[in-house]
Design an enzyme around this catalytic site. Structure first.
Site, PDB file in Angstrom:
ATOM      1  N   THR A  11       6.749   1.647   4.702  1.00 20.69           N
ATOM      2  CA  THR A  11       5.771   0.555   4.720  1.00 20.69           C
ATOM      3  C   THR A  11       4.959   0.495   3.433  1.00 20.69           C
ATOM      4  OG1 THR A  11       5.620   0.570   7.115  1.00 20.69           O
ATOM      5  CG2 THR A  11       3.702  -0.263   5.965  1.00 20.69           C
TER       6      THR A  11
ATOM      7  N   THR B 271       6.271   6.161   7.493  1.00 17.43           N
ATOM      8  CA  THR B 271       5.505   7.099   8.324  1.00 17.43           C
ATOM      9  C   THR B 271       6.243   7.530   9.592  1.00 17.43           C
ATOM     10  OG1 THR B 271       4.389   5.282   9.425  1.00 17.43           O
ATOM     11  CG2 THR B 271       3.282   6.243   7.504  1.00 17.43           C
ATOM     12  N   ASP B 272       7.279   6.761   9.986  1.00 19.25           N
ATOM     13  CA  ASP B 272       7.932   7.079  11.272  1.00 19.25           C
ATOM     14  C   ASP B 272       8.498   8.494  11.298  1.00 19.25           C
ATOM     15  OD1 ASP B 272       7.249   4.599  12.114  1.00 19.25           O
ATOM     16  OD2 ASP B 272       9.277   3.750  12.055  1.00 19.25           O
TER      17      ASP B 272
ATOM     18  N   SER C 176      11.962   5.069   6.739  1.00 24.58           N
ATOM     19  CA  SER C 176      12.127   6.526   6.755  1.00 24.58           C
ATOM     20  C   SER C 176      13.210   6.970   7.737  1.00 24.58           C
ATOM     21  CB  SER C 176      10.799   7.215   7.064  1.00 24.58           C
ATOM     22  OG  SER C 176      10.319   6.835   8.334  1.00 24.58           O
TER      23      SER C 176
HETATM   24  N1  ASP Z   1       9.071   1.792   9.673  1.00 24.46           N
HETATM   25  C1  ASP Z   1       8.348   2.386   8.631  1.00 24.46           C
HETATM   26  C2  ASP Z   1       9.089   3.611   8.129  1.00 24.46           C
HETATM   27  O1  ASP Z   1       8.967   4.686   8.681  1.00 24.46           O
HETATM   28  C3  ASP Z   1       6.989   2.746   9.053  1.00 24.46           C
HETATM   29  C4  ASP Z   1       6.068   3.122   7.951  1.00 24.46           C
HETATM   30  O2  ASP Z   1       6.426   3.283   6.820  1.00 24.46           O
HETATM   31  O3  ASP Z   1       4.878   3.240   8.240  1.00 24.46           O
HETATM   32  O4  ASP Z   1       9.794   3.494   7.159  1.00 24.46           O
END
Ligand code: ASP
Length: 214
Positions: free
Chosen positions: A52, A123-124, A89
């Site tokens: 993200t 973040t995932d 991720s």
């Molecule tokens: N879907 C995103 C990821 O993990 C979520 C994020 O980056 O916050 O790539």
């Protein structure tokens, strides 16, 4: 000031000037102060993987664009950037995790001047990537994993601030020997303990039971 004190001051100044290094005055003047200060700054390299933090509507931010988004980073570090991937991720494969760990180990082995590395991640699965790097990076130099909860097209995007904080932590000698670190939302967590606790809130990365490192 008495005449005696003036003479003593003059003698002291003469002594200081005499023991100054034997460099022509002109070359001292030719050295721009900003350049000298910048070279003294620690070198920190961004390895961008996506997430993200770079997921701008209409086209993901590149590693170079992420570095350019950090206003004021040149107060803390000489920033370099490389693009490792630009994906969510959860799409990073185990082979890519291995390649990332190897890349970090190679960079530290080949560039003694490198003070630290920042890895951007979605973040995932950020906590899993950070924990994996904690087990596989063979250096006590700081590796700091950074993400954001809001994307660059959103009001209140916090990615550039998180990244700047990640660079500050990676440039800081006190960060050495503490394992891989996770920096988001003004907090430093140990990759060994941190967990994503919420799908929306900025304070989602928590080290329950132990607390933050900084
Ligand atoms: N879907 C995103 C990821 O993990 C979520 C994020 O980056 O916050 O790539």
């Amino acid at each position: 000031m008495t005449r005696r004190q003036s003479l003593a001051t003059l003698a002291l100044l003469t002594a200081v000037l005499t023991i100054a290094p034997d460099v022509p005055l002109a070359s001292w003047r030719a050295q721009p102060a900003a350049t000298a200060a910048q070279t003294a700054l620690p070198k920190v390299r961004l390895i961008a993987t996506g997430g993200t933090i770079s997921n701008r509507a209409g086209g993901r931010l590149t590693a170079d664009e992420l570095v350019a988004s950090m206003r004021g980073v040149d107060r803390y570090a000489r920033a370099e950037a490389e693009q490792f991937a630009n994906t969510s991720s959860a799409a990073l494969t185990l082979e890519q995790w291995l390649a990332l760990a190897r890349r970090i180990n190679t960079l530290f082995a080949e560039d003694p001047d490198l003070a630290g590395i920042v890895v951007t991640s979605g973040t995932d699965t950020l906590e899993e990537t950070a924990y994996f790097l904690n087990l596989t990076v063979r250096s006590d130099k700081p590796v700091v994993v950074v993400g954001s909860m809001r994307n660059p097209s959103t009001l209140g995007y916090e990615g550039a601030a998180n990244l700047l904080e990640g660079f500050r932590v990676a440039a800081e000698p006190q960060s050495r020997g503490k394992g891989v670190l996770v920096v988001l939302n003004d907090e430093i967590n140990a990759a060994r303990e941190v967990t994503k606790t919420d799908a929306l809130r900025l304070q989602t990365f928590q080290t329950r039971g132990y607390g933050i490192l900084g």
